[in-house]
Design a protein around this motif. Structure first.
Motif, PDB file in Angstrom:
ATOM      1  N   VAL A   1       0.741  -1.050   0.244  1.00 26.81           N
ATOM      2  CA  VAL A   1      -0.302  -0.247  -0.196  1.00 26.81           C
ATOM      3  C   VAL A   1       0.847   0.969   0.112  1.00 26.81           C
ATOM      4  N   THR A   2       0.098   2.428  -0.764  1.00 28.73           N
ATOM      5  CA  THR A   2       1.386   3.458  -1.010  1.00 28.73           C
ATOM      6  C   THR A   2       0.431   5.167   0.190  1.00 28.73           C
ATOM      7  N   LEU A   3       1.303   5.597   0.869  1.00 28.41           N
ATOM      8  CA  LEU A   3       0.434   6.829   0.740  1.00 28.41           C
ATOM      9  C   LEU A   3       1.451   7.861   0.508  1.00 28.41           C
ATOM     10  N   THR A   4       1.039   9.090   0.279  1.00 26.05           N
ATOM     11  CA  THR A   4       2.261  10.044   0.009  1.00 26.05           C
ATOM     12  C   THR A   4       0.885  11.434   1.029  1.00 26.05           C
ATOM     13  N   PHE A   5       2.309  11.370   1.418  1.00 26.61           N
ATOM     14  CA  PHE A   5       1.884  12.362   2.604  1.00 26.61           C
ATOM     15  C   PHE A   5       2.773  14.257   2.229  1.00 26.61           C
ATOM     16  N   LYS A   6       1.552  14.857   2.515  1.00 28.58           N
ATOM     17  CA  LYS A   6       2.361  16.421   2.172  1.00 28.58           C
ATOM     18  C   LYS A   6       2.796  16.715   3.656  1.00 28.58           C
ATOM     19  N   HIS A   7       3.776  17.526   3.610  1.00 25.90           N
ATOM     20  CA  HIS A   7       4.405  18.233   4.778  1.00 25.90           C
ATOM     21  C   HIS A   7       3.284  18.969   5.617  1.00 25.90           C
ATOM     22  N   LEU A   8       3.334  19.545   6.230  1.00 25.24           N
ATOM     23  CA  LEU A   8       2.849  20.451   7.862  1.00 25.24           C
ATOM     24  C   LEU A   8       4.287  21.452   7.709  1.00 25.24           C
ATOM     25  N   GLN A   9       5.560  21.500   7.239  1.00 25.55           N
ATOM     26  CA  GLN A   9       6.504  22.281   8.052  1.00 25.55           C
ATOM     27  C   GLN A   9       7.195  21.743   6.584  1.00 25.55           C
ATOM     28  N   ASN A  10       7.122  22.948   5.820  1.00 21.99           N
ATOM     29  CA  ASN A  10       8.322  22.282   3.903  1.00 21.99           C
ATOM     30  C   ASN A  10       9.958  22.682   5.113  1.00 21.99           C
ATOM     31  N   GLY A  11      11.029  21.699   4.576  1.00 25.93           N
ATOM     32  CA  GLY A  11      11.727  21.213   4.300  1.00 25.93           C
ATOM     33  C   GLY A  11      12.458  20.269   3.629  1.00 25.93           C
ATOM     34  N   ALA A  12      14.190  20.440   3.045  1.00 23.05           N
ATOM     35  CA  ALA A  12      14.575  18.966   2.707  1.00 23.05           C
ATOM     36  C   ALA A  12      15.493  18.322   3.487  1.00 23.05           C
ATOM     37  N   VAL A  13      15.696  17.077   3.276  1.00 19.30           N
ATOM     38  CA  VAL A  13      16.594  16.319   4.485  1.00 19.30           C
ATOM     39  C   VAL A  13      17.663  16.708   4.319  1.00 19.30           C
ATOM     40  N   SER A  14      19.106  17.101   5.745  1.00 20.14           N
ATOM     41  CA  SER A  14      19.339  17.065   5.431  1.00 20.14           C
ATOM     42  C   SER A  14      20.269  17.024   7.337  1.00 20.14           C
ATOM     43  N   GLU A  15      21.719  17.216   7.364  1.00 17.68           N
ATOM     44  CA  GLU A  15      22.199  16.604   8.628  1.00 17.68           C
ATOM     45  C   GLU A  15      21.562  17.070  10.170  1.00 17.68           C
ATOM     46  N   GLN A  16      20.605  18.280  10.505  1.00 17.38           N
ATOM     47  CA  GLN A  16      20.277  18.477  11.255  1.00 17.38           C
ATOM     48  C   GLN A  16      18.395  18.052  10.432  1.00 17.38           C
ATOM     49  N   LEU A  17      17.976  18.028   9.765  1.00 23.08           N
ATOM     50  CA  LEU A  17      16.598  17.403   9.748  1.00 23.08           C
ATOM     51  C   LEU A  17      16.705  15.724   8.841  1.00 23.08           C
ATOM     52  N   ASN A  18      15.764  15.135   9.320  1.00 23.93           N
ATOM     53  CA  ASN A  18      15.198  13.550   8.808  1.00 23.93           C
ATOM     54  C   ASN A  18      14.224  13.474   8.806  1.00 23.93           C
ATOM     55  N   TYR A  19      13.488  12.864   7.595  1.00 26.96           N
ATOM     56  CA  TYR A  19      11.959  12.502   8.113  1.00 26.96           C
ATOM     57  C   TYR A  19      12.100  11.154   8.363  1.00 26.96           C
ATOM     58  N   SER A  20      11.014  10.237   8.514  1.00 29.09           N
ATOM     59  CA  SER A  20      10.829   8.943   8.883  1.00 29.09           C
ATOM     60  C   SER A  20       8.839   8.819   8.733  1.00 29.09           C
ATOM     61  N   CYS A  21       8.684   7.282   7.704  1.00 29.15           N
ATOM     62  CA  CYS A  21       7.350   6.800   7.747  1.00 29.15           C
ATOM     63  C   CYS A  21       7.257   6.196   9.396  1.00 29.15           C
ATOM     64  N   VAL A  22       6.160   6.094   9.403  1.00 29.29           N
ATOM     65  CA  VAL A  22       5.663   5.294  10.855  1.00 29.29           C
ATOM     66  C   VAL A  22       4.422   4.863  11.311  1.00 29.29           C
ATOM     67  N   TYR A  23       4.035   4.360  12.369  1.00 31.39           N
ATOM     68  CA  TYR A  23       2.775   3.347  11.664  1.00 31.39           C
ATOM     69  C   TYR A  23       2.070   2.832  13.413  1.00 31.39           C
ATOM     70  N   TRP A  24       1.730   3.497  13.904  1.00 29.52           N
ATOM     71  CA  TRP A  24       1.151   3.754  15.499  1.00 29.52           C
ATOM     72  C   TRP A  24       1.362   2.114  16.511  1.00 29.52           C
ATOM     73  N   ASP A  25       1.949   1.801  16.515  1.00 28.71           N
ATOM     74  CA  ASP A  25       2.467   0.473  17.284  1.00 28.71           C
ATOM     75  C   ASP A  25       2.145   0.335  18.462  1.00 28.71           C
ATOM     76  N   GLU A  26       0.372  -0.249  19.155  1.00 28.55           N
ATOM     77  CA  GLU A  26       0.042  -0.216  20.165  1.00 28.55           C
ATOM     78  C   GLU A  26       0.696  -1.529  21.396  1.00 28.55           C
ATOM     79  N   THR A  27       1.871  -2.392  20.680  1.00 30.29           N
ATOM     80  CA  THR A  27       1.833  -3.474  21.251  1.00 30.29           C
ATOM     81  C   THR A  27       3.332  -2.808  21.970  1.00 30.29           C
ATOM     82  N   ARG A  28       3.473  -1.653  21.519  1.00 31.10           N
ATOM     83  CA  ARG A  28       4.707  -1.128  22.073  1.00 31.10           C
ATOM     84  C   ARG A  28       4.390   0.169  23.497  1.00 31.10           C
ATOM     85  N   ASP A  29       4.836  -0.986  24.943  1.00 29.42           N
ATOM     86  CA  ASP A  29       4.699   0.110  25.470  1.00 29.42           C
ATOM     87  C   ASP A  29       3.602   1.378  25.761  1.00 29.42           C
ATOM     88  N   GLY A  30       2.246   0.707  25.654  1.00 24.68           N
ATOM     89  CA  GLY A  30       1.102   1.009  25.163  1.00 24.68           C
ATOM     90  C   GLY A  30       1.034   1.925  23.805  1.00 24.68           C
TER      91      GLY A  30
END
Length: 727
Positions: A366-395
């Motif tokens: 399944v492919t999801l395309t998200f629009k950033h709420l804050q625009n910014g290119a990946v750099s040494e100070q900034l990075n992005y991650s695709c994540v999902y909500w895992d309810e099995t980890r510590d609540g």
């Protein structure tokens, strides 16, 4: 008699003489001087124009006629002539030729057929349609937990308690799991949402019980979920897991009950889009959905699953940031490399749901395309991650597990997943490491600035020859900057003690604001000296009220309004939360705008005076110097905080750090150069002070310069000794 034969012979003679043949009547032809019947049907065998299509031509002696083939009739009721057209007879309307029971008549060109209705089969022996027993044709026709009931030409399914086919009597029965609606103490804040799921689930468990339509239930769900999100009751990971899980469970009940192929609803907090297909066979092809800021691409094969219940649906729900989303990821971030990192969601959180309950390992990604709420290119100070909500980890926590591919640019993120859940894009902001060079520049620069400001404070407080309103303003400006730089140098990073860090942030807030207020007073003083009347001074009470009273009032109001805004995880400065930083930058912007206005008017008036034959040329020249130094001072200090605005944000870069540090270290030196070294009177005082330790040659030069300066200023020394009178 003889006369008759004479006429006959005369006729024959005329015929022979003229060479003409004998003529025949209509429908006959002359063959060998004989009139025989003409066969109109044979001559026009390949031309249907005489009788038309679907008709038969009949020849007669001297003529012909047409008749229609079986299954056709004339276009006119009186079709008995020699020409005409034939049209098809719809036998299905003829009561004498009706098909047998449980069959339908299908007309064809010139004929008809009888076909059995769905649910019946045609017996070759009796040519009748007999009922098909669907319950015997397939095992578990209604699912393992449903009972199949055969009906004439059809069937229906009766589900066991706890199972439902969502009103589709010919769909397989699936489990409802209404026990998920048990409300615990931690989940009581979402009682309305859980009650909605429970009531709908129980109504489906009892087919005879009345229940709302799918569209009505979806509207209720959007209203209740919006109230939960706006109330702020979702405060921790466990409650968020309950909220997202209840939304999924309720959507599983609503999706199969929707009547429209595509349904969309939205409110101020969320947006829902659901697509439903009902076919005897599993649907194929791709499904594309869009909500605000999110694009979904999924296949119907993934939605239907292996155990196709007779329907398939895809649901996409996006939520805004009104929920209290935890942002700490469950997986370690290798890019942090020991640096302090802060995380925040940079997209809408979405829930993707399908009718297939086995979504841990999807047959197609399944492919999801998200629009950033804050625009910014990946750099040494900034990075992005695709994540999902895992309810099995510590609540509950954000995890990257199951993300097959991830592509990022400055505006969008494309994430491909092998499972379904609630998804988002997590933005990681890494703390800029303080290099040895940066620390060295900071310490040396601020130390130099403190030394210069200390000399300026001594000069403005001890030198009597320059006493006046401007000197008072400069003195308190230097005091405020000296204290602020001293605190900044030694305590800006003391974040271990939360209370102490808040005190440091409050002091920095006060003294930096006070410095800008004293600069505003200098602009007002110059304006009064040039534009209004010379020798005009401001009362000390007004000076201290603006220079210290206004900043103190701003700090007190800010502390009362949002006390948690003083101190951050990285610096003892103002927090960016709730836009609290504007309690500093808003007054600074106002001061810069007002001072710019005063300086423009002052320079314009000075230019007008210089263009005229004004005898007070020396006074104007000194005023021009005052204005130039004041403008330069405002530019340096104001420019420093332009870069400081970016420095204390999470996205602060090394370049901003260096620029802020350089300007911060230059401000003390600049004030010393502009207000001390560039002032002739102060240079004379410095010369007198250094006269005892300098060489005799330098001493004589200093005395000569002092005498010359005293002589040139003698006419102006008649007035009381003020900074303005010496102009």
């Amino acid at each position: 008699m003889e006369l008759k034969w004479a006429f006959l012979l005369l006729g024959l003679l005329l015929v022979v003489l003229t060479g003409k043949t004998m003529s025949c009547g209509t429908g006959f032809k002359n063959v060998g001087k004989q009139c025989i019947d003409e066969d109109e049907c044979e001559e026009h065998e390949e031309d249907p124009g005489i009788c038309g299509h679907n008709s038969v031509c009949h020849n007669t002696d001297g003529s012909y006629y047409c008749s229609c083939q079986p299954g056709f009739q004339p276009t006119k009721l009186n079709f008995t002539g020699t020409t005409g057209q034939c049209k098809d007879i719809n036998e299905c309307t003829d009561k004498e030729k009706m098909c047998p029971e449980n069959s339908t008549c299908k007309n064809s060109i010139g004929s008809y057929t009888c076909e059995c209705k769905p649910g019946f089969w045609k017996s070759t022996e009796t040519s009748t349609c007999k009922d098909i027993d669907e319950c015997e044709s397939e095992e578990h026709k209604c699912g393992e937990h449903g009972k199949c009931n055969n009906l004439p030409g059809s069937y229906n399914c009766t589900c066991h308690p706890g199972y439902s086919n969502y009103g589709n009597n010919q769909a397989k029965c699936t489990e409802l799991k209404c026990d998920r609606a048990n409300i615990t103490s931690k989940q009581a804040a979402m009682g309305d949402l859980l009650n909605l799921f429970k009531s709908n689930c129980q109504s489906l468990s009892h087919p005879k019980q009345q229940h709302d339509s799918g569209e009505t239930l979806l509207k209720h769900l959007m209203n209740v979920s919006g109230q939960v999100m706006s109330s702020g009751n979702v405060r921790d990971s466990s409650t968020l897991s309950t909220f997202l899980g209840t939304m999924e469970d309720t959507l599983r009940l609503i999706g199969p009950q929707l009547s429209e192929p595509l349904t969309k609803m939205n409110n101020n907090n969320s947006e829902a889009c659901l697509a439903v297909k009902r076919d005897p066979t599993p649907p194929n092809g791709s499904m594309i959905m869009n909500t605000e800021g999110v694009h979904l691409n999924i296949s119907w094969k993934t939605a239907a699953g292996e155990k196709y219940p007779g329907f398939a649906y895809v649901a996409l729900v996006s939520y805004n940031k009104s929920l209290n989303y935890p942002t700490t990821p469950a997986l370690e971030d290798p890019k942090a490399e020991g640096r302090n990192a802060s995380y925040e969601l940079n997209s809408r959180v979405v829930t993707v749901l399908v009718s297939n309950t086995q979504t841990e390992h999807l047959p197609e990604p399944v492919t999801l395309t998200f629009k950033h709420l804050q625009n910014g290119a990946v750099s040494e100070q900034l990075n992005y991650s695709c994540v999902y909500w895992d309810e099995t980890r510590d609540g509950g926590a954000w995890s990257q597990k199951g993300c097959m591919t991830a592509e990022f640019n400055s505006t969008h993120a494309v994430c491909t997943w092998s499972h379904l859940s609630s998804f988002a894009v997590l933005m990681a902001l890494y703390e800029v490491k303080d290099t040895f060079e940066l620390v060295l520049i900071t310490r040396i620069g601020l130390t130099l600035s403190l030394l210069c400001l200390f000399v300026c404070i001594l000069t403005f407080s001890l030198c009597r020859s320059i006493k006046g309103t401007r000197t008072t303003i400069h003195l308190h400006l230097c005091i405020c900057l000296f204290i602020a730089d001293f605190i900044f140098l030694f305590f800006i990073s003391s974040t271990t003690n939360q209370v102490g860090c808040a005190v440091v942030a409050g002091l920095l807030h006060f003294f930096f604001l006070s410095a800008f207020c004293w600069m505003l007073l200098e602009g007002v003083q110059l304006y009064r000296m040039v534009v209004l009347v010379f020798h005009t001074t401001l009362r000390p009470l007004y000076l201290f009220a603006v220079g210290y009273g206004v900043p103190l009032a701003i700090v007190i109001i800010s502390a009362i309004a949002y006390s948690d805004g003083y101190g951050t995880e990285r610096h003892c400065w103002l927090s960016l939360d709730e836009d609290f930083i504007w309690s500093f930058f808003a007054p600074v912007c106002i001061v810069i705008i007002l001072n710019s206005f005063f300086f423009v008017i002052t320079v314009w008036k000075l230019a007008a005076k210089f263009s005229s034959l004004n005898p007070d040329y020396c006074k104007l020249k000194k005023l021009r110097g005052f204005v130039v130094t004041a403008v330069a001072q405002l530019c340096v200090l104001g420019g420093m905080w332009v870069f400081g605005c970016f420095l204390f944000q999470e996205k602060g870069t090394v370049v901003m750090l260096y620029l802020f540090t350089l300007l911060n270290s230059l401000q003390g030196a600049l004030i010393f150069i502009m207000h001390c070294l560039m002032s002739k009177t102060i240079r004379e005082e410095y010369s007198k002070l250094c006269g005892g330790v300098c060489t005799s040659q330098k001493k004589r030069y200093s005395e000569f310069s002092t005498n010359q300066s005293s002589n040139s200023q003698k006419p102006l020394r008649s007035a009381p000794s003020t900074g303005e009178s010496q102009i």
